[in-house]
Write a protein that holds these residues in place. Structure first.
Motif, PDB file in Angstrom:
ATOM      1  N   ILE A 189       1.157  -1.083  -4.069  1.00  0.00           N
ATOM      2  CA  ILE A 189       2.511  -0.486  -4.801  1.00  0.00           C
ATOM      3  C   ILE A 189       2.286  -0.266  -5.854  1.00  0.00           C
ATOM      4  CG2 ILE A 189       4.912  -1.388  -3.368  1.00  0.00           C
ATOM      5  CD1 ILE A 189       4.536  -4.048  -6.337  1.00  0.00           C
ATOM      6  N   THR A 190       2.439   1.488  -6.673  1.00  0.00           N
ATOM      7  CA  THR A 190       2.070   1.427  -8.073  1.00  0.00           C
ATOM      8  C   THR A 190       3.395   2.280  -8.713  1.00  0.00           C
ATOM      9  OG1 THR A 190       0.360   2.297  -9.412  1.00  0.00           O
ATOM     10  CG2 THR A 190       0.725   3.538  -7.125  1.00  0.00           C
ATOM     11  N   THR A 191       3.157   1.977 -10.042  1.00  0.00           N
ATOM     12  CA  THR A 191       4.213   3.368 -10.409  1.00  0.00           C
ATOM     13  C   THR A 191       3.743   4.416 -10.214  1.00  0.00           C
ATOM     14  OG1 THR A 191       3.261   2.739 -12.350  1.00  0.00           O
ATOM     15  CG2 THR A 191       4.634   1.750 -12.395  1.00  0.00           C
ATOM     16  N   PRO A 192       4.601   5.533 -10.454  1.00  0.00           N
ATOM     17  CA  PRO A 192       4.516   6.894  -9.948  1.00  0.00           C
ATOM     18  C   PRO A 192       3.425   7.577 -10.864  1.00  0.00           C
ATOM     19  CG  PRO A 192       6.732   6.845  -9.407  1.00  0.00           C
ATOM     20  CD  PRO A 192       6.089   5.518 -10.092  1.00  0.00           C
TER      21      PRO A 192
ATOM     22  N   ALA B  15      -4.675   5.612 -13.040  1.00  0.00           N
ATOM     23  CA  ALA B  15      -5.959   5.283 -11.980  1.00  0.00           C
ATOM     24  C   ALA B  15      -5.651   4.520 -11.122  1.00  0.00           C
ATOM     25  CB  ALA B  15      -6.168   4.274 -13.468  1.00  0.00           C
ATOM     26  N   SER B  16      -4.753   3.495 -11.289  1.00  0.00           N
ATOM     27  CA  SER B  16      -3.883   3.038  -9.489  1.00  0.00           C
ATOM     28  C   SER B  16      -4.050   3.634  -8.584  1.00  0.00           C
ATOM     29  CB  SER B  16      -2.775   2.149 -10.337  1.00  0.00           C
ATOM     30  OG  SER B  16      -3.023   1.065  -8.631  1.00  0.00           O
ATOM     31  N   ILE B  17      -3.785   4.478  -8.181  1.00  0.00           N
ATOM     32  CA  ILE B  17      -3.163   5.753  -7.384  1.00  0.00           C
ATOM     33  C   ILE B  17      -5.090   6.445  -6.934  1.00  0.00           C
ATOM     34  CG2 ILE B  17      -3.067   7.919  -6.809  1.00  0.00           C
ATOM     35  CD1 ILE B  17       0.204   7.134  -8.362  1.00  0.00           C
ATOM     36  N   GLY B  18      -5.515   6.438  -7.516  1.00  0.00           N
ATOM     37  CA  GLY B  18      -6.729   7.147  -7.214  1.00  0.00           C
ATOM     38  C   GLY B  18      -7.737   5.922  -6.674  1.00  0.00           C
ATOM     39  N   LEU B  19      -7.718   4.285  -7.233  1.00  0.00           N
ATOM     40  CA  LEU B  19      -8.071   3.507  -6.625  1.00  0.00           C
ATOM     41  C   LEU B  19      -7.577   3.487  -5.491  1.00  0.00           C
ATOM     42  CD1 LEU B  19      -9.928   1.291  -7.232  1.00  0.00           C
ATOM     43  CD2 LEU B  19      -7.947  -0.569  -7.922  1.00  0.00           C
ATOM     44  N   LEU B  20      -6.260   3.255  -5.031  1.00  0.00           N
ATOM     45  CA  LEU B  20      -5.947   3.293  -3.976  1.00  0.00           C
ATOM     46  C   LEU B  20      -6.593   4.039  -2.310  1.00  0.00           C
ATOM     47  CD1 LEU B  20      -1.586   1.965  -4.592  1.00  0.00           C
ATOM     48  CD2 LEU B  20      -3.898   0.626  -4.013  1.00  0.00           C
ATOM     49  N   LEU B  21      -6.715   4.836  -3.559  1.00  0.00           N
ATOM     50  CA  LEU B  21      -7.211   6.486  -2.476  1.00  0.00           C
ATOM     51  C   LEU B  21      -8.406   6.099  -2.336  1.00  0.00           C
ATOM     52  CD1 LEU B  21      -5.482   9.409  -3.706  1.00  0.00           C
ATOM     53  CD2 LEU B  21      -4.787   8.407  -1.321  1.00  0.00           C
ATOM     54  N   LYS B  22      -9.221   5.628  -2.510  1.00  0.00           N
ATOM     55  CA  LYS B  22     -10.701   4.738  -2.089  1.00  0.00           C
ATOM     56  C   LYS B  22     -10.555   4.455  -1.233  1.00  0.00           C
ATOM     57  CE  LYS B  22     -12.533   7.252  -7.401  1.00  0.00           C
ATOM     58  NZ  LYS B  22     -12.462   6.714  -8.462  1.00  0.00           N
ATOM     59  N   LEU B  23      -9.407   3.318  -1.638  1.00  0.00           N
ATOM     60  CA  LEU B  23     -10.051   2.178  -0.757  1.00  0.00           C
ATOM     61  C   LEU B  23      -9.195   2.202   1.027  1.00  0.00           C
ATOM     62  CD1 LEU B  23      -8.184  -0.325  -3.196  1.00  0.00           C
ATOM     63  CD2 LEU B  23     -11.027  -0.863  -2.378  1.00  0.00           C
TER      64      LEU B  23
ATOM     65  N   ARG C 267       5.375   5.990   0.805  1.00  0.00           N
ATOM     66  CA  ARG C 267       6.722   6.210   0.891  1.00  0.00           C
ATOM     67  C   ARG C 267       7.318   5.952  -1.005  1.00  0.00           C
ATOM     68  NH1 ARG C 267       7.155   1.676   2.755  1.00  0.00           N
ATOM     69  NH2 ARG C 267       9.057   0.007   2.007  1.00  0.00           N
ATOM     70  N   GLN C 268       8.318   5.934  -1.521  1.00  0.00           N
ATOM     71  CA  GLN C 268       9.030   6.228  -2.885  1.00  0.00           C
ATOM     72  C   GLN C 268       9.689   4.642  -2.289  1.00  0.00           C
ATOM     73  OE1 GLN C 268      10.576   8.623  -6.088  1.00  0.00           O
ATOM     74  NE2 GLN C 268       8.052   7.944  -6.734  1.00  0.00           N
ATOM     75  N   ALA C 269       9.901   3.591  -2.814  1.00  0.00           N
ATOM     76  CA  ALA C 269      11.539   2.562  -2.749  1.00  0.00           C
ATOM     77  C   ALA C 269      11.314   2.113  -4.178  1.00  0.00           C
ATOM     78  CB  ALA C 269      10.367   2.008  -1.458  1.00  0.00           C
TER      79      ALA C 269
ATOM     80  N   ASN D  74       5.793   4.019  -6.163  1.00  0.00           N
ATOM     81  CA  ASN D  74       5.458   4.611  -4.354  1.00  0.00           C
ATOM     82  C   ASN D  74       4.593   3.390  -3.526  1.00  0.00           C
ATOM     83  OD1 ASN D  74       5.404   7.478  -5.707  1.00  0.00           O
ATOM     84  ND2 ASN D  74       3.482   7.462  -6.381  1.00  0.00           N
ATOM     85  N   VAL D  75       4.684   3.440  -2.958  1.00  0.00           N
ATOM     86  CA  VAL D  75       4.035   2.337  -2.466  1.00  0.00           C
ATOM     87  C   VAL D  75       3.000   3.534  -0.540  1.00  0.00           C
ATOM     88  CG1 VAL D  75       4.505   1.113   0.342  1.00  0.00           C
ATOM     89  CG2 VAL D  75       6.032   1.251  -1.726  1.00  0.00           C
ATOM     90  N   TYR D  76       1.696   2.841  -0.322  1.00  0.00           N
ATOM     91  CA  TYR D  76       0.883   3.307  -0.008  1.00  0.00           C
ATOM     92  C   TYR D  76       0.434   2.014   0.920  1.00  0.00           C
ATOM     93  CZ  TYR D  76      -0.069   6.161  -4.235  1.00  0.00           C
ATOM     94  OH  TYR D  76       0.381   6.818  -4.748  1.00  0.00           O
TER      95      TYR D  76
END
Length: 174
Positions: free
Chosen positions: A130-133, A137-145, A151-153, A163-165
């Motif tokens: 999970i990360t704030t929208p 930086a966190s979103i980019g890291l999650l995509l690289k992982l 979804r959003q929750a 955001n839930v990944y």
């Protein structure tokens, strides 16, 4: 202290109460407060208690938790990364936070890859994050992982949506 895994530059190990000074600095970093939340920890005793009731208790109960990430070259604590089981999510969550002076050096990605491999070894089939929208930086890291937006929750009625990944680790084995 129990070593969980090593990467090229890092060791991930269980936390100890003696890590309270590092933890206190981390949770009071303005970026931590903005993107993860204010834990209200202001003293070393607060930090020791939070470590006992958080990562240490979770590791004893579930066999995984957030781990202290330290550099192999000098043992400096740079952040936390690991596996969390939140009551508000069905799946195990990969979490991480790093001190400002160690961001942008690839440590989060390196530790994250190690944690994903560790999750697979533990038999975890689905991994969420999970990360704030607004946390690019966190979103980019999650995509690289290898996680993808699902979804959003809202994890609690009074909290803003996150955001839930998701990564289906079982599908990666096929």
């Amino acid at each position: 202290m129990m070593e969980i895994l090593r990467t090229e530059r890092l060791r991930l190990r269980t936390v100890r109460e003696e890590d309270a000074d590092f933890y206190l600095e981390l949770v009071n970093d303005p970026a931590f407060i903005e993107h993860i939340g204010d834990r209200g920890l202001r003293t070393l005793e607060d930090a020791r208690r939070a470590l006992r009731e958080g990562p240490l208790a979770m590791h004893a109960l579930r066999g995984h938790s957030l781990y202290l990430v330290e550099r192999l070259e000098d043992g400096a604590p740079v952040g936390l990364s690991g596996l969390i089981k939140r009551d508000s999510l069905d799946d195990v969550d990969i979490g991480y936070a790093f001190l400002p002076r160690y961001r942008g050096l690839g440590y989060a990605l390196e530790a994250g890859h190690g944690v994903v491999k560790h999750a697979r070894l533990l038999g975890i089939r689905r991994l969420v994050a999970i990360t704030t929208p607004a946390n690019a930086a966190s979103i980019g890291l999650l995509l690289k992982l290898g996680l993808r937006f699902e979804r959003q929750a809202s994890l609690a009625p009074s909290e803003p949506p996150v955001n839930v990944y998701l990564a289906d680790l079982a599908a990666l084995d096929r």
